[in-house]
Motif scaffolding. Structure first.
Motif, mmCIF file in Angstrom:
data_model
loop_
_atom_site.group_PDB
_atom_site.id
_atom_site.type_symbol
_atom_site.label_atom_id
_atom_site.label_comp_id
_atom_site.label_asym_id
_atom_site.label_seq_id
_atom_site.Cartn_x
_atom_site.Cartn_y
_atom_site.Cartn_z
ATOM 1 N N SER A 162 25.963 -7.346 37.541
ATOM 2 C CA SER A 162 27.362 -6.935 37.434
ATOM 3 C C SER A 162 27.449 -5.670 36.600
ATOM 4 O O SER A 162 26.688 -5.478 35.653
ATOM 5 C CB SER A 162 28.200 -8.044 36.790
ATOM 6 O OG SER A 162 29.433 -7.549 36.332
ATOM 7 N N GLY A 163 28.399 -4.783 36.955
ATOM 8 C CA GLY A 163 28.576 -3.559 36.194
ATOM 9 C C GLY A 163 28.912 -3.830 34.746
ATOM 10 O O GLY A 163 28.365 -3.194 33.833
ATOM 11 N N LEU A 164 29.803 -4.766 34.518
ATOM 12 C CA LEU A 164 30.162 -5.104 33.146
ATOM 13 C C LEU A 164 28.983 -5.705 32.396
ATOM 14 O O LEU A 164 28.772 -5.431 31.209
ATOM 15 C CB LEU A 164 31.344 -6.076 33.139
ATOM 16 C CG LEU A 164 32.681 -5.519 33.638
ATOM 17 C CD1 LEU A 164 33.716 -6.634 33.746
ATOM 18 C CD2 LEU A 164 33.182 -4.421 32.707
ATOM 19 N N VAL A 165 28.192 -6.521 33.101
ATOM 20 C CA VAL A 165 27.020 -7.119 32.473
ATOM 21 C C VAL A 165 25.999 -6.044 32.135
ATOM 22 O O VAL A 165 25.327 -6.103 31.100
ATOM 23 C CB VAL A 165 26.413 -8.201 33.382
ATOM 24 C CG1 VAL A 165 25.092 -8.711 32.818
ATOM 25 C CG2 VAL A 165 27.395 -9.356 33.549
ATOM 26 N N ARG A 166 25.879 -5.021 32.989
ATOM 27 C CA ARG A 166 24.923 -3.949 32.712
ATOM 28 C C ARG A 166 25.320 -3.164 31.460
ATOM 29 O O ARG A 166 24.452 -2.684 30.729
ATOM 30 C CB ARG A 166 24.800 -3.026 33.927
ATOM 31 C CG ARG A 166 23.891 -3.588 35.021
ATOM 32 C CD ARG A 166 23.525 -2.503 36.035
ATOM 33 N NE ARG A 166 24.654 -2.182 36.893
ATOM 34 C CZ ARG A 166 24.913 -2.782 38.058
ATOM 35 N NH1 ARG A 166 24.112 -3.750 38.475
ATOM 36 N NH2 ARG A 166 25.931 -2.405 38.793
ATOM 37 N N ASN A 188 34.854 -10.293 32.945
ATOM 38 C CA ASN A 188 35.990 -9.927 33.780
ATOM 39 C C ASN A 188 37.310 -10.355 33.137
ATOM 40 O O ASN A 188 38.320 -9.650 33.229
ATOM 41 C CB ASN A 188 35.854 -10.556 35.166
ATOM 42 C CG ASN A 188 35.000 -9.730 36.106
ATOM 43 O OD1 ASN A 188 35.461 -8.782 36.733
ATOM 44 N ND2 ASN A 188 33.715 -10.068 36.185
ATOM 45 N N ALA A 189 37.298 -11.505 32.484
ATOM 46 C CA ALA A 189 38.502 -11.949 31.777
ATOM 47 C C ALA A 189 38.834 -11.000 30.630
ATOM 48 O O ALA A 189 40.013 -10.713 30.365
ATOM 49 C CB ALA A 189 38.303 -13.373 31.253
ATOM 50 N N ILE A 190 37.815 -10.498 29.948
ATOM 51 C CA ILE A 190 38.047 -9.516 28.888
ATOM 52 C C ILE A 190 38.623 -8.231 29.479
ATOM 53 O O ILE A 190 39.515 -7.597 28.889
ATOM 54 C CB ILE A 190 36.744 -9.259 28.114
ATOM 55 C CG1 ILE A 190 36.361 -10.512 27.313
ATOM 56 C CG2 ILE A 190 36.870 -8.056 27.191
ATOM 57 C CD1 ILE A 190 34.977 -10.460 26.694
#
Length: 581
Positions: free
Chosen positions: A24-28, A451-453
């Motif tokens: 995931s982009g956010l995870v990266r 994603n919630a953040i």
């Protein structure tokens, strides 16, 4: 390959192992940030600014607490008396001096740097709260490092950063964000001393733990009196009962530490005693703190259980995952790390539920413990799979849906305008919240949380950055002050009848007279360049007194709005004596 982590015990060593990138982009972004402490801290600072700056400069002074704090600080700057605390002529001894000094330092610095009208720019008084909020996020990360991996600590900081309650307090010129900072620092130092004792580390203990603990404790006392001592005492007593020992406290050098704390806090307490006698202690301890235990203060009474109900809103988006983590946390309750965090959380929470007076921000210093407990369960992949608990992930979508729709419709009703600028951010909050809900399972819980953040950021921009600053009718003091700045005479003086909110005194001037309609007429009679700010309920008394004393006056303007502190519509006529322009 990105870093991920095994399932550690609470308080276990924190070394990463190589595993598959979740994709995931956010995870990266998180993968990159956890490469070093510097990157993690930088990310938290940037995210903190992204969350807390929308609306920070544009939301007007909020009645009543923020405006009271800011006005008391403003009077310190005006008079040069940095010991006494007053709102106009009334002493304000509910809280110690810490936050006033912090705010005054910012305002004085801005004035010396040449910022015009610094004393009436409310955002300057909010700077300590912004610093406190970001500092509390960083200290949540630091505290969490004693319990979980660097990745987990970063996620704990992000959970705190995105929580609704901290977002509110970061934008208010009050004590609570700074109190959160000091409390988190105290608990982080305590945690390290406690866990090292539990592990049997008998080597020399770092002096920095004791230095952080006692310095932060002194700061908390200067901010809000003995409240921080309650958090410490409840945690220590609970752990002492469970472990049948409190020997770990010696690792915090209590003898030297207590002397250092007294050095920091006693000077002001001595000065205020010399100036006001025992009035400060009677007001702050008796009338403010102890009276809240037995009776509701300022109509803020509520039954036990209110904080539990509010938690699902004030700690959103972390609240949804808190429900999923609860069973695992309870199973791990006797592990040293979980035991410490629960000792920090539960006793104080129970006390707050039992106290009659309740305000949402009272439990804010307990939220870092919840954030760390959540990521502890998240890292171990032991979040609940019980269907009715997992369905709570829908809250990531439902809450922004309710808040954005209600706020936009409310703004449209009040302003008769469509609030188009808020719509894209509302849509972003709903989309990210929907993704967080749809993709949730125990293998992708981190991605859902991120994603919630993201949804929380869009929600913050929508509400704080767009909707609230546009609601001019809710902030009539700003319009009154603007009207008085546009007059032609020099040094206008004002008296207010019927509308006595602290924001009016802050915006219009410390010398503003708070009176009734009759008193406003008498005030207007005393000379030129005087203005009477008369709410419509006092206009009849004003007119009758004006006729009696032969006052000739004109209406300069009329300001319609809504006093949300009293929950009623208002209309303020700005009267001026004849000949005043």
């Amino acid at each position: 390959m990105a870093e991920t982590y095994p399932r550690p015990r609470f308080g276990a060593p924190r070394e990463p192992v190589e595993q598959k990138n979740p994709g995931s982009g956010l995870v990266r972004v998180v993968d990159f940030a956890v490469g070093s402490h510097g990157r993690a801290v930088l990310l938290l600072i940037v995210v903190g600014l992204l969350f807390f700056l929308p609306g920070f400069f544009t939301i007007p002074p909020v009645d009543r607490d923020e405006a009271r704090f800011a006005q008391a600080t403003k009077q310190m700057v005006e008079t040069g008396d940095f010991v006494d605390i007053r709102f106009q002529d009334e002493v304000r001894y509910k809280k110690p001096v810490g936050i006033y000094w912090a705010q005054a330092a910012v305002v004085e610095t801005a004035s010396k740097l040449g910022l015009p009208r610094a004393q009436v720019r409310i955002w300057l008084y909010r700077v300590p709260s912004l610093i406190g909020a970001i500092g509390a996020v960083l200290l949540t990360y630091w505290t969490a490092l004693a319990f979980v991996t660097r990745r987990g600590a970063l996620l704990a900081g992000l959970i705190m950063c995105s929580s609704i309650l901290l977002g509110v307090e970061a934008r208010l010129a009050k004590t609570d964000a700074m109190l959160l900072l000091t409390t988190t620092a105290v608990m982080g130092a305590m945690a390290r001393a406690y866990l090292s004792w539990q592990r049997g580390d008998d080597g020399p203990q770092p002096w920095r733990w004791a230095a952080i603990f006692w310095t932060a404790l002194a700061g908390g006392i200067l901010l809000k009196g003995p409240l921080i001592l309650m958090f410490v005492a409840l945690t220590v007593v609970t752990l002492a009962i469970l472990d049948r020992s409190a020997a770990w406290l010696w690792r915090l050098r209590p003898v030297w530490g207590l002397m250092w704390t007294l050095v920091l806090v006693l000077p002001w307490f001595i000065m205020i005693f010399l100036k006001a006698g025992d009035t400060f202690f009677a007001d702050s301890l008796g009338r403010d703190m102890l009276s809240k235990v037995a009776s509701p203060q300022e109509t803020h009474g509520a039954p036990p259980g209110l904080y539990f109900v509010l938690f699902w809103v004030t700690f959103w988006p972390g609240a949804a995952m808190a429900g999923m983590a609860t069973p695992a946390v309870w199973r791990a309750r006797r592990e040293p790390g979980a035991q410490f965090l629960l000792a920090w959380l539960l006793p104080a929470w129970i006390i707050f539920e039992l106290v009659i007076t309740k305000l949402p921000h009272y439990v804010l210093p307990l939220y870092p413990a919840i954030a760390i407990l959540i990521v502890g369960a998240l890292e171990r992949k032991v979040l609940s799979r019980t269907p009715w608990i997992v369905r709570g992930s829908a809250w990531w979508f439902v809450l922004p849906l309710v808040i954005t729709v209600a706020s936009i419709i409310g703004a449209m009703t009040l302003l008769r305008q469509p609030e188009f600028l808020a719509w894209p951010f509302a849509a972003g909050a709903l989309i990210f919240g929907l993704f967080a809900w749809w993709m949730y399972d125990d293998q992708r819980a981190e991605r859902s949380l991120l994603n919630a953040i993201g949804a929380a950021w869009f929600l913050a921009v929508c509400i704080y950055g767009v909707v609230v600053p546009s609601l001019a009718p809710l902030f009539p003091s700003v319009q009154v002050a603007r009207a008085l700045r546009n007059v032609e005479c020099v040094g206008p003086a004002a008296a207010a009848a019927g509308f006595h909110e602290p924001s009016l005194v802050f915006m219009v001037g410390t010398s503003t007279v708070l009176t009734n309609g009759s008193g406003a007429a008498d005030f207007l009679l005393q000379g030129s360049c005087r203005f009477a700010l008369v709410e419509w309920r006092e206009e009849r008394a004003f007119a009758q007194r004006a006729e009696t004393v032969g006052l000739r006056y004109n209406v300069a303007t009329r300001i319609d709005g809504y006093n949300f502190s009293q929950g009623r519509a208002i209309s303020i006529a700005v009267f001026r004596s004849e000949g005043t322009r």
